[in-house]
Design a protein around this motif. Structure first.
Motif, short mmCIF file in Angstrom:
data_model
loop_
_atom_site.label_atom_id
_atom_site.label_comp_id
_atom_site.label_asym_id
_atom_site.label_seq_id
_atom_site.Cartn_x
_atom_site.Cartn_y
_atom_site.Cartn_z
N VAL A 536 -0.03 3.76 -8.99
CA VAL A 536 0.55 3.36 -7.47
C VAL A 536 -0.57 2.63 -5.99
N VAL A 537 -1.73 3.37 -6.44
CA VAL A 537 -3.06 3.05 -5.84
C VAL A 537 -3.08 1.48 -5.68
N VAL A 538 -3.48 0.94 -6.80
CA VAL A 538 -3.39 -0.25 -7.11
C VAL A 538 -2.41 -1.08 -6.86
N HIS A 539 -1.29 -0.56 -6.81
CA HIS A 539 -0.03 -1.27 -6.86
C HIS A 539 -0.12 -1.52 -4.89
N PHE A 540 -0.42 -0.79 -4.09
CA PHE A 540 -0.35 -0.61 -2.99
C PHE A 540 -1.61 -1.79 -2.31
N LEU A 541 -2.97 -1.33 -2.74
CA LEU A 541 -3.58 -2.83 -3.01
C LEU A 541 -2.90 -4.03 -2.64
N ALA A 542 -2.51 -3.95 -4.22
CA ALA A 542 -1.87 -5.38 -4.45
C ALA A 542 -1.37 -6.08 -3.26
N MET A 543 -0.10 -5.31 -2.57
CA MET A 543 0.43 -5.45 -1.30
C MET A 543 -0.04 -5.75 -0.45
#
Length: 742
Positions: A536-543
């Protein structure tokens, strides 16, 4: 030898018939002389033949022959050693072609060329650069063939040999054709398929004394069938682009094309005879029929190579109505489109053979795998099939419909294409779980020493390279770098100018997005096991990186790839900067829906992971209750209880001396009697509080042991709470971190 002689005879006859060699010297027109006129096509055929043989021998050693553990076997070693000398001669031939090509273009005999003109041609002109690149790659093949004996090294060598044959394809007739998207891609596919087909046959005949030659020939037969189909389709498409119309078949160039088609049909018939008659005879122990027919097939293929080289030197048909050359057509490969409408975006296709091949092969292979699964009685989710087929169809649409034309001339449309290729298409492809389907349906070779497609796939999944690439931070870095590096690093204009660069760019969009979303939501094996919270953190960083990229472009006042978009900018379009800001806004807003969908999937996976873990703990507790043993949770709570008792004892003993001085011995004894009852009683109390009977509700067990993972773990049992009722807060401070670790 017979194949070489057939190739030379066919080349000379086709050159004379097609008008590629004409000894007439017109006054005032520079002529390179007869040496260049004849040596250039002869050396071109020599370089082509050497490349085909090198690729075929290395591919045979890597894929067709049985190995010896991780290494190639004796016959594979021989093929690799022979490919070394072939690659070295190939390197020298490519360098000689640089000199002859300069002589042909300038119309100056070889002995009158200056060294400066040759060097300048090789370093600054596209044809010279292609030949120099081919020479460098051929030299790399020669080095790689001696670098090791592992089958992985043979795989790398075969890949380099196949790539080394491609550079001239991007500078010949196809590159100068009006629709070079189709011409160049079809010629690339044609060269790759023909190299594996002809070179593989030569490599097969060199190992005819192998004790498992029949099995090797059967594997080659399947490869040859696929190469025959690819060569036929790509050759017909490429010929259609060069001829322009059916009227072109009446020209000398058209006659040579028909001769090449006849040779293709001939070897197709020979291949059918192989599969129907000679291969069964070969398995029965009579190889001579197969060998004679294979030698005849190689002679016909050699003649086809000679005709193909002559076609590359022959002038294409001249249209009956001459038109002024359009610089935009030469640059783009098509006329500049009109103002965009829905009909033009969807109804004016710009097909590319590379992506069309990927789409067609991907869908057919996937459906074949699903069919094999159902025949075996194993269901395959329809949702996965729909996801995979939908992703590939979307890939073909965004790269082959009218939107692809506008992506060349408008930054805003290019950005939409980028977002679809890097976000929507990868998400759909990942949802199809293609690796899982491949591992379940690909068959193992009968010979355990042969590596089939399934074995190579497993090696790739367990490789260190994929281990590194599948790290969430690495996948995120690759995805973000494709955004910032391409547009802010000045690469976009260069890649848009060359068809190969454009293909590489679009392919990178898909692969980078596939890697990231496979790491985030993929179900295929091979990815790292990462806690859902980290994903979830990685996806948030990508966003965040995606949104910030759109914001930077939206605020920028510098036109990206200004040279390219200035040259192709349509007169009806808005200004370059306004179109760039429109693309930035689309990039900013486009990612919201896919990002939200991925976030929902990640949360869903997180919940399912917790449910599966809790179900596992419940089953373990039930088994422990049934067998009379302690489960992991009971042992963990007992550990917490003992830790709390130990902390209480330590705190009491370490109190100030003024508080314990009157009667230290009595106080210590009282403390022990109050805090530490007998080991048997404490263990019994702990078990009775922590491990309820199997008939009790599992939810009650969780509420008594670890309802929220942190709260009740601090006070694991009523017995522990009673024993430590007078304990200071240190016991809670010790128990809390332990509960967090659970």
């Amino acid at each position: 030898m017979g194949a070489g002689a057939a190739a030379v005879v066919a080349l000379v006859a086709a050159l004379l018939f097609g008008g590629a060699v004409d000894g007439t010297v017109l006054p005032g027109i520079p002529s390179p002389g007869p040496v260049t006129e004849w040596m250039l096509p002869l050396l071109t055929m020599a370089a082509t033949t050497l490349g085909v043989l090198t690729a075929g021998l290395t591919a045979t050693a890597a894929f067709l022959l049985p190995g010896d553990g991780r290494s190639v076997a004796a016959h594979g070693w021989v093929l690799l050693r022979r490919s070394t000398w072939l690659a070295l001669v190939w390197t020298i031939t490519s360098l000689a072609l640089v000199v002859l090509t300069v002589s042909d273009i300038l119309g100056v005999p070889v002995d009158r060329l200056s060294r400066a003109s040759v060097v300048s041609f090789g370093l600054s002109v596209s044809q010279g650069q292609a030949l120099m690149l081919q020479a460098g790659l051929a030299l790399a093949v020669a080095v790689a063939s001696r670098a090791g004996l592992s089958r992985g090294a043979a795989l790398v060598t075969a890949g380099l040999a196949l790539i080394a044959g491609l550079p001239p394809a991007f500078t010949g007739h196809s590159a100068g054709a009006g629709n070079h998207q189709v011409a160049v891609s079809s010629l690339t596919l044609h060269v790759l398929a023909a190299s594996l087909w002809v070179g593989g046959l030569a490599g097969l005949l060199l190992v005819r004394r192998h004790r498992r030659f029949a099995d090797t020939a059967a594997r080659y037969s399947r490869l040859a069938l696929a190469c025959f189909v690819a060569t036929a389709v790509s050759g017909l498409v490429n010929a259609a682009v060069r001829l322009g119309s059916v009227e072109g078949l009446r020209s000398a160039y058209g006659v040579l094309v028909l001769l090449k088609v006849l040779a293709l049909l001939t070897v197709g018939v020979i291949g059918a005879v192989h599969r129907a008659r000679t291969l069964p005879a070969l398995r029965a122990g009579t190889p001579w029929a197969f060998l004679r027919l294979a030698a005849g097939e190689l002679v016909v293929l050699g003649a086809a190579v000679g005709v193909a080289v002559a076609l590359s030197r022959s002038p294409t048909p001249v249209p009956s109505e001459l038109v002024e050359p359009d610089p935009l057509v030469e640059l783009l490969g098509f006329a500049q489109p009109g103002p965009p409408t829905a009909l033009r975006m969807l109804g004016d296709p710009l097909p590319d053979m590379f992506f069309l091949t990927v789409v067609a092969v991907g869908i057919l292979a996937y459906l074949a795998g699903v069919r094999r699964m159902r025949r075996a009685g194993h269901p395959w989710p329809v949702s996965r099939t729909v996801s995979w087929v939908g992703g590939l169809l979307l890939l073909g649409a965004i790269t082959g419909l009218g939107v692809a034309r506008y992506a060349y001339v408008l930054f805003s449309v290019h950005m939409v294409q980028h977002m679809v290729l890097s976000m929507v298409v990868p998400i759909l492809l990942v949802g199809g779980a293609p690796v899982t389907l491949a591992l379940r349906t690909l068959r193992r070779p009968a010979d355990p020493q042969v590596r089939g497609a399934r074995e190579w796939l497993l090696l790739a999944l367990h490789s260190r390279v994929l281990r590194v690439l599948s790290h969430p931070l690495v996948a995120l870095a690759i995805y973000v770098a494709s955004l910032y590096g391409l547009y802010l690093g000045g690469l976009l204009g260069t890649l848009m100018r060359y068809h190969l660069g454009h293909l590489a760019m679009l392919t990178h969009f898909v692969l980078a997005g596939y890697l990231l979303f496979w790491v985030l939501i993929g179900v295929d094996p091979g990815r790292r096991r990462v806690p859902p919270a980290m994903l979830v953190v990685v996806h948030f960083l990508a966003m965040v990186a995606h949104a910030f990229f759109g914001f930077v472009l939206l605020q920028s006042t510098t036109v990206i790839a200004a040279d390219w978009y200035t040259a192709v900018h349509p007169p009806w379009a808005s200004s370059l900067l306004a179109d760039q800001h429109l693309g930035a806004g689309l990039a900013w807003a486009f990612g919201e829906l896919p990002a939200a969908a991925i976030l929902l999937l990640l949360v869903r996976q997180w919940i399912r992971t917790d449910e599966r873990e809790q179900a596992r703990l419940d089953r373990a507790a039930a088994r422990a209750e049934a067998t009379g043993e302690e489960d992991d949770l009971a042992r963990y709570n007992a550990f917490l209880a003992a830790a709390a008792v130990s902390a209480t004892t330590t705190t009491t003993v370490a109190a100030p001396s003024s508080a314990v001085a009157p009667s230290a011995t009595q106080d210590a004894a009282a403390t022990r009697s109050a805090v530490a009852p007998s080991a048997t009683q404490d263990a019994a109390a702990t078990r009775s509080a922590v491990a309820p009977s199997a008939t009790q509700d599992a939810a009650a067990t969780r509420s008594a042991v670890s309802p929220s993972g942190t709260q009740d773990a601090v006070a694991p049992s009523s017995a522990t709470r009673d024993a430590g009722a007078s304990s200071p807060p240190a016991s809670s401070a010790l128990a809390a971190p332990l509960a967090d670790e659970s």
